[in-house]
Design a protein around this motif. Structure first.
Motif, short mmCIF file in Angstrom:
data_model
loop_
_atom_site.label_atom_id
_atom_site.label_comp_id
_atom_site.label_asym_id
_atom_site.label_seq_id
_atom_site.Cartn_x
_atom_site.Cartn_y
_atom_site.Cartn_z
N PHE A 80 13.87 -15.56 3.22
CA PHE A 80 13.64 -16.58 2.20
C PHE A 80 12.18 -17.05 2.19
O PHE A 80 11.55 -17.12 1.15
N ASN A 81 11.68 -17.40 3.38
CA ASN A 81 10.34 -17.99 3.47
C ASN A 81 9.37 -17.19 4.33
O ASN A 81 8.32 -17.69 4.70
N SER A 82 9.71 -15.97 4.65
CA SER A 82 8.83 -15.12 5.46
C SER A 82 9.17 -13.66 5.18
O SER A 82 10.24 -13.36 4.64
N SER A 83 8.26 -12.79 5.56
CA SER A 83 8.49 -11.35 5.34
C SER A 83 7.83 -10.55 6.44
O SER A 83 6.87 -11.01 7.07
N TYR A 84 8.36 -9.35 6.66
CA TYR A 84 7.78 -8.40 7.60
C TYR A 84 7.02 -7.34 6.82
O TYR A 84 7.44 -6.93 5.73
N GLY A 85 5.91 -6.89 7.38
CA GLY A 85 5.15 -5.82 6.75
C GLY A 85 4.63 -4.84 7.79
O GLY A 85 4.45 -5.20 8.96
N ILE A 86 4.41 -3.60 7.37
CA ILE A 86 3.79 -2.61 8.26
C ILE A 86 2.41 -2.27 7.72
O ILE A 86 2.17 -2.29 6.51
N LEU A 87 1.49 -1.98 8.63
CA LEU A 87 0.14 -1.61 8.23
C LEU A 87 0.10 -0.13 7.85
O LEU A 87 1.00 0.65 8.21
N ILE A 88 -0.95 0.28 7.16
CA ILE A 88 -1.06 1.68 6.75
C ILE A 88 -1.25 2.60 7.96
O ILE A 88 -1.08 3.82 7.85
N THR A 89 -1.62 2.02 9.13
CA THR A 89 -1.76 2.82 10.35
C THR A 89 -0.45 2.96 11.11
O THR A 89 -0.39 3.66 12.12
N ASN A 90 0.60 2.27 10.67
CA ASN A 90 1.91 2.37 11.30
C ASN A 90 2.47 3.78 11.13
O ASN A 90 2.34 4.38 10.06
N ILE A 91 3.09 4.32 12.17
CA ILE A 91 3.60 5.70 12.11
C ILE A 91 4.72 5.86 11.08
O ILE A 91 5.04 6.98 10.69
N ASN A 92 5.32 4.74 10.63
CA ASN A 92 6.38 4.81 9.62
C ASN A 92 5.84 4.61 8.20
O ASN A 92 6.61 4.62 7.24
N SER A 93 4.53 4.40 8.08
CA SER A 93 3.94 4.17 6.76
C SER A 93 3.76 5.49 6.01
O SER A 93 3.33 6.49 6.57
N ARG A 94 4.10 5.47 4.72
CA ARG A 94 3.92 6.64 3.83
C ARG A 94 3.30 6.13 2.53
O ARG A 94 3.97 5.45 1.75
N ILE A 95 2.04 6.50 2.29
CA ILE A 95 1.33 6.01 1.11
C ILE A 95 0.86 7.19 0.26
O ILE A 95 0.12 8.05 0.75
N PRO A 96 1.26 7.26 -1.02
CA PRO A 96 0.74 8.32 -1.90
C PRO A 96 -0.72 8.03 -2.25
O PRO A 96 -1.05 6.93 -2.70
N VAL A 97 -1.59 9.02 -2.05
CA VAL A 97 -3.03 8.82 -2.28
C VAL A 97 -3.63 10.00 -3.03
O VAL A 97 -3.01 11.05 -3.16
N ARG A 98 -4.84 9.77 -3.51
CA ARG A 98 -5.63 10.88 -4.04
C ARG A 98 -7.01 10.83 -3.40
O ARG A 98 -7.52 9.75 -3.07
N ILE A 99 -7.62 12.00 -3.25
CA ILE A 99 -8.80 12.14 -2.41
C ILE A 99 -9.99 12.66 -3.21
O ILE A 99 -9.90 13.68 -3.90
N GLY A 100 -11.11 11.94 -3.08
CA GLY A 100 -12.39 12.41 -3.61
C GLY A 100 -12.43 12.63 -5.11
O GLY A 100 -11.53 12.24 -5.86
N GLU A 101 -13.50 13.30 -5.54
CA GLU A 101 -13.71 13.55 -6.96
C GLU A 101 -12.71 14.55 -7.53
O GLU A 101 -12.42 14.55 -8.72
N LYS A 102 -12.18 15.42 -6.67
CA LYS A 102 -11.22 16.43 -7.14
C LYS A 102 -9.80 15.87 -7.24
O LYS A 102 -8.89 16.56 -7.70
N ASN A 103 -9.61 14.63 -6.78
CA ASN A 103 -8.32 13.95 -6.90
C ASN A 103 -7.16 14.74 -6.30
O ASN A 103 -6.08 14.87 -6.90
N TYR A 104 -7.36 15.30 -5.09
CA TYR A 104 -6.26 15.96 -4.39
C TYR A 104 -5.17 14.93 -4.09
O TYR A 104 -5.46 13.86 -3.54
N ASN A 105 -3.94 15.26 -4.40
CA ASN A 105 -2.82 14.38 -4.05
C ASN A 105 -2.36 14.67 -2.62
O ASN A 105 -2.33 15.83 -2.20
N ALA A 106 -2.00 13.61 -1.89
CA ALA A 106 -1.51 13.75 -0.52
C ALA A 106 -0.73 12.50 -0.14
O ALA A 106 -0.63 11.55 -0.93
N ILE A 107 -0.15 12.52 1.05
CA ILE A 107 0.54 11.36 1.60
C ILE A 107 -0.19 10.93 2.87
O ILE A 107 -0.44 11.75 3.76
#
Length: 270
Positions: free
Chosen positions: A168-195
Motif C-alpha cells: 500500500f505505502n511501500s514497494s520493492y525494486g531491483i536494480l539493473i545490475t540485479n541478476i534477475n533484471s531483464r531490460i530490453p535495450v538497443r545499442i549504439g548508432e546501429k540500434n542492435y536489439n539485446a537484453i
C-alpha cells in the motif's frame, strides 16, 4: 509425581503460539486470494516502517556525529563538495541532452505523433541492499500512490531499476545490475536489439544477451531502453559499452548506485 513448572508451561505455550502465527503468516504470503493480498501488503508495510522507526534513533545519532564533524571540515573540502555537485548537475544535463537527441531522431523516423511523456512519481529510498545475489531497494511509495509492478525507476534521466512488488505505502525494486533484471535495450548508432542482464560475477557490470548473430560493438557506444512490448519507455539512458581485460564487451551502468536517496518512478500505461 513431578509436575511441570509454570515457567516450562509458559515457554511451551509461547513456542506453540509462535508456530501457529508463523504458519498463518506463511499461508497468507503464499495465498493468491485478494483479501489475503491486502493483509499481506498491510503486514509488509508495518514491518518496513517499523524497521525505519527503530533505526531512526541510530541514524539520528550518526547524523548528529557527522554534522558535528562536518562543522570542523576545512573550507577546501567544502569547495570540493560544491564542485562535485556542479559536476553531477553537468552530467545530468548532458544525459538529458543525449536522450532528447535520440527521441528527436526517432520522431524523424516515424509518421504521425508519438507520445514520449509519462507520468512520474518522486520517491525516497528507505533501504538499499547490495551484494552479489541481491541488488534491491525499498521505497516509500506504493499502490496508494499509483505505483505498479514493472514500473521503471530512474534518476537524472538514467535507468536505475524497476518495481517488482507493491504494497500500500511501500514497494520493492531491483536494480539493473540485479541478476534477475531483464531490460530490453538497443545499442549504439546501429540500434542492435539485446537484453541487458545483471552479471552474477560482478555487481558493477551488466551482460548483453540475445544479440544478433552478426554484430559489431564499439567501445563507449551508448545503450538505451527500447519500448518493445511496452515494457520500458523508449530512450532512457542505461549505460556505455566497455571492454574488460580479456577484450570482451560488457555494459557499464551510467548511474552511480552509491548515490541513491531520492528516485523517480515512471508510470507505464498497462
Amino acid at each position: 509425581m513431578k509436575f511441570a513448572s509454570s515457567e516450562n508451561v509458559d515457554v511451551k505455550k509461547n513456542i506453540i503460539i509462535f508456530i501457529i502465527i508463523s504458519l498463518i503468516l506463511l499461508f497468507i504470503d503464499r495465498s493468491d486470494n485478494k483479501y489475503f493480498k491486502a493483509t499481506r501488503s498491510a503486514i509488509n508495510d508495518g514491518i518496513i516502517y517499523a524497521t525505519v522507526v527503530l533505526k531512526s534513533p541510530f541514524n539520528f545519532i550518526s547524523d548528529t556525529v557527522s554534522s558535528f564533524n562536518n562543522f570542523f571540515v576545512d573550507e577546501k573540502i567544502i569547495a570540493k563538495n560544491k564542485l562535485l555537485d556542479l559536476e553531477n548537475e553537468v552530467t545530468k544535463l548532458k544525459n538529458e541532452k543525449i536522450t532528447l537527441l535520440l527521441q528527436l531522431e526517432n520522431l524523424k523516423k516515424v509518421t504521425g505523433e508519438e507520445n514520449y511523456k509519462f507520468e512520474t512519481i518522486k520517491t525516497k529510498v528507505l533501504s538499499f541492499k547490495s551484494n552479489i545475489l541481491s541488488e534491491s531497494i525499498i521505497i516509500n511509495k506504493g499502490s496508494r500512490h499509483g505505483v505498479s509492478s514493472g514500473d521503471p525507476i530512474i534518476k537524472n534521466n538514467m535507468l536505475v531499476g524497476k518495481i517488482t512488488d507493491v504494497n500500500f505505502n511501500s514497494s520493492y525494486g531491483i536494480l539493473i545490475t540485479n541478476i534477475n533484471s531483464r531490460i530490453p535495450v538497443r545499442i549504439g548508432e546501429k540500434n542492435y536489439n539485446a537484453i541487458a542482464v545483471g552479471n552474477p560475477n560482478n555487481i558493477n557490470t551488466i551482460n548483453l544477451v540475445f544479440l544478433p548473430k552478426e554484430y559489431s560493438l564499439n567501445e563507449d557506444d551508448y545503450v538505451y531502453t527500447t519500448s518493445i512490448d511496452n515494457i520500458m519507455p523508449d530512450g532512457i539512458l542505461v549505460g556505455q559499452i566497455k571492454k574488460d581485460k580479456q577484450d570482451k564487451f560488457y555494459l557499464k551502468p551510467m548511474y552511480d548506485f552509491n548515490q541513491m536517496d531520492y528516485l523517480t518512478i515512471v508510470k507505464m500505461d498497462k
